[in-house]
Design a protein around this motif. Structure first.
Motif, mmCIF file in Angstrom:
data_model
loop_
_atom_site.group_PDB
_atom_site.id
_atom_site.type_symbol
_atom_site.label_atom_id
_atom_site.label_comp_id
_atom_site.label_asym_id
_atom_site.label_seq_id
_atom_site.Cartn_x
_atom_site.Cartn_y
_atom_site.Cartn_z
ATOM 1 N N LEU A 72 0.846 -1.193 0.000
ATOM 2 C CA LEU A 72 0.000 0.000 0.000
ATOM 3 C C LEU A 72 0.881 1.242 0.000
ATOM 4 O O LEU A 72 1.677 1.444 0.915
ATOM 5 C CB LEU A 72 -0.897 0.014 1.245
ATOM 6 C CG LEU A 72 -1.826 1.213 1.401
ATOM 7 C CD1 LEU A 72 -2.822 1.282 0.247
ATOM 8 C CD2 LEU A 72 -2.546 1.154 2.738
ATOM 9 N N LEU A 128 0.541 5.355 -9.101
ATOM 10 C CA LEU A 128 1.262 4.076 -9.108
ATOM 11 C C LEU A 128 2.391 4.084 -10.139
ATOM 12 O O LEU A 128 3.438 3.486 -9.919
ATOM 13 C CB LEU A 128 0.312 2.911 -9.373
ATOM 14 C CG LEU A 128 -0.480 2.409 -8.170
ATOM 15 C CD1 LEU A 128 -1.447 1.300 -8.582
ATOM 16 C CD2 LEU A 128 0.423 1.930 -7.055
ATOM 17 N N ASP A 161 -1.579 -8.089 -3.945
ATOM 18 C CA ASP A 161 -2.299 -6.871 -4.308
ATOM 19 C C ASP A 161 -1.389 -5.674 -4.098
ATOM 20 O O ASP A 161 -0.427 -5.734 -3.317
ATOM 21 C CB ASP A 161 -3.573 -6.713 -3.466
ATOM 22 C CG ASP A 161 -4.633 -5.846 -4.148
ATOM 23 O OD1 ASP A 161 -4.386 -5.326 -5.260
ATOM 24 O OD2 ASP A 161 -5.716 -5.690 -3.559
ATOM 25 N N ARG A 162 -1.715 -4.606 -4.812
ATOM 26 C CA ARG A 162 -0.985 -3.342 -4.670
ATOM 27 C C ARG A 162 -1.959 -2.205 -4.942
ATOM 28 O O ARG A 162 -2.679 -2.225 -5.934
ATOM 29 C CB ARG A 162 0.170 -3.281 -5.666
ATOM 30 C CG ARG A 162 0.980 -2.003 -5.558
ATOM 31 C CD ARG A 162 2.131 -2.001 -6.534
ATOM 32 N NE ARG A 162 2.912 -0.778 -6.423
ATOM 33 C CZ ARG A 162 3.946 -0.495 -7.211
ATOM 34 N NH1 ARG A 162 4.319 -1.339 -8.163
ATOM 35 N NH2 ARG A 162 4.602 0.641 -7.045
ATOM 36 N N LYS A 163 -1.978 -1.250 -4.023
ATOM 37 C CA LYS A 163 -2.894 -0.114 -4.141
ATOM 38 C C LYS A 163 -2.178 1.169 -3.744
ATOM 39 O O LYS A 163 -1.165 1.141 -3.050
ATOM 40 C CB LYS A 163 -4.102 -0.285 -3.220
ATOM 41 C CG LYS A 163 -4.937 -1.505 -3.462
ATOM 42 C CD LYS A 163 -6.125 -1.178 -4.308
ATOM 43 C CE LYS A 163 -7.131 -2.304 -4.310
ATOM 44 N NZ LYS A 163 -7.086 -3.171 -5.419
ATOM 45 N N VAL A 179 -3.430 4.916 -2.004
ATOM 46 C CA VAL A 179 -4.502 5.738 -1.437
ATOM 47 C C VAL A 179 -3.921 7.077 -1.006
ATOM 48 O O VAL A 179 -2.723 7.211 -0.781
ATOM 49 C CB VAL A 179 -5.217 5.061 -0.246
ATOM 50 C CG1 VAL A 179 -5.881 3.766 -0.671
ATOM 51 C CG2 VAL A 179 -4.280 4.831 0.907
ATOM 52 N N GLN A 196 -8.662 0.497 3.481
ATOM 53 C CA GLN A 196 -7.858 -0.462 2.720
ATOM 54 C C GLN A 196 -7.207 -1.485 3.642
ATOM 55 O O GLN A 196 -7.169 -2.674 3.335
ATOM 56 C CB GLN A 196 -6.804 0.255 1.887
ATOM 57 C CG GLN A 196 -6.036 -0.672 0.969
ATOM 58 C CD GLN A 196 -6.945 -1.439 0.025
ATOM 59 O OE1 GLN A 196 -7.607 -0.855 -0.817
ATOM 60 N NE2 GLN A 196 -6.993 -2.759 0.169
ATOM 61 N N TRP A 249 -7.845 -5.695 3.569
ATOM 62 C CA TRP A 249 -6.801 -6.708 3.481
ATOM 63 C C TRP A 249 -6.728 -7.568 4.736
ATOM 64 O O TRP A 249 -6.476 -8.760 4.652
ATOM 65 C CB TRP A 249 -5.445 -6.055 3.201
ATOM 66 C CG TRP A 249 -5.261 -5.688 1.755
ATOM 67 C CD1 TRP A 249 -5.853 -6.261 0.676
ATOM 68 C CD2 TRP A 249 -4.401 -4.676 1.243
ATOM 69 N NE1 TRP A 249 -5.402 -5.668 -0.480
ATOM 70 C CE2 TRP A 249 -4.523 -4.693 -0.163
ATOM 71 C CE3 TRP A 249 -3.542 -3.755 1.836
ATOM 72 C CZ2 TRP A 249 -3.810 -3.825 -0.984
ATOM 73 C CZ3 TRP A 249 -2.834 -2.887 1.016
ATOM 74 C CH2 TRP A 249 -2.958 -2.927 -0.383
#
Length: 174
Positions: free
Chosen positions: A15, A23, A45-47, A49, A59, A63
């Motif tokens: 994150l 990104l 996963d990769r986000k 915010v 978030q 997770w």
């Protein structure tokens, strides 16, 4: 490192917390992703915010609730300015803080950046059986957090102990 033990990959989500990056421009997240993959763990996963307590908390909670995520590593928002709210968001979800993570990160950083390390609020903890680590937003801090601490603690072959061998027991209280 006990190389006679078989390696156990862990599922990791990354994150990035930033108001100023996308990104595509996320060098710190890229550092973590490349090291996670090099270590043969699974990036699940990769986000990214914004620097907003509610968005970060949401978030993290998503997770933490996902059984496919063993570890969350964030980058950014651990400083002391008004927009740095990652530790506050983590505090809303953590069941237990891993105090030694932040202490060790700052100790190791001191050798590289001197007393400027006091501006870091890097931290680690556990929630619902998921490890959570918050690193500063620079590529150097991401590298240091992974290379100097997480790569060995997330390897079951690390002796005398490591975080992976504790994973089956993290939910004993639930």
């Amino acid at each position: 490192m006990d190389l006679s033990r078989p390696f156990v990959p862990v599922n990791i989500a990354v994150l990035t917390i930033s108001d100023s990056r996308s990104l595509a421009e996320d060098r710190s997240g890229d550092v973590l992703v490349s090291r996670i993959e090099l270590a043969e763990h699974k990036l699940v996963d990769r986000k990214l915010v914004k620097d907003d307590v509610g968005a970060i908390e949401a978030q993290l909670r998503a997770w933490i609730a996902d059984p496919a995520v063993d570890v969350v590593i964030s980058t950014g928002g651990t400083g002391i300015t008004g927009r740095d709210v990652t530790p506050e968001a983590f505090a809303r979800v953590l069941e237990k803080e891993i105090v030694g993570f932040g202490e060790l990160f700052r100790m190791l950083s001191y050798a590289k950046i001197g007393s400027s390390t006091i501006q870091s609020r890097a931290l680690g903890g556990v929630a619902n059986g998921t490890y959570l680590f918050a690193l500063p937003g620079s590529p150097g801090a991401a590298k240091d957090g992974w290379d100097d601490i997480l790569v060995t603690q997330l390897d079951i072959r690390q002796r005398p102990c490591n975080l992976v061998e504790l994973m089956p027991r993290l939910k004993e209280h639930l």
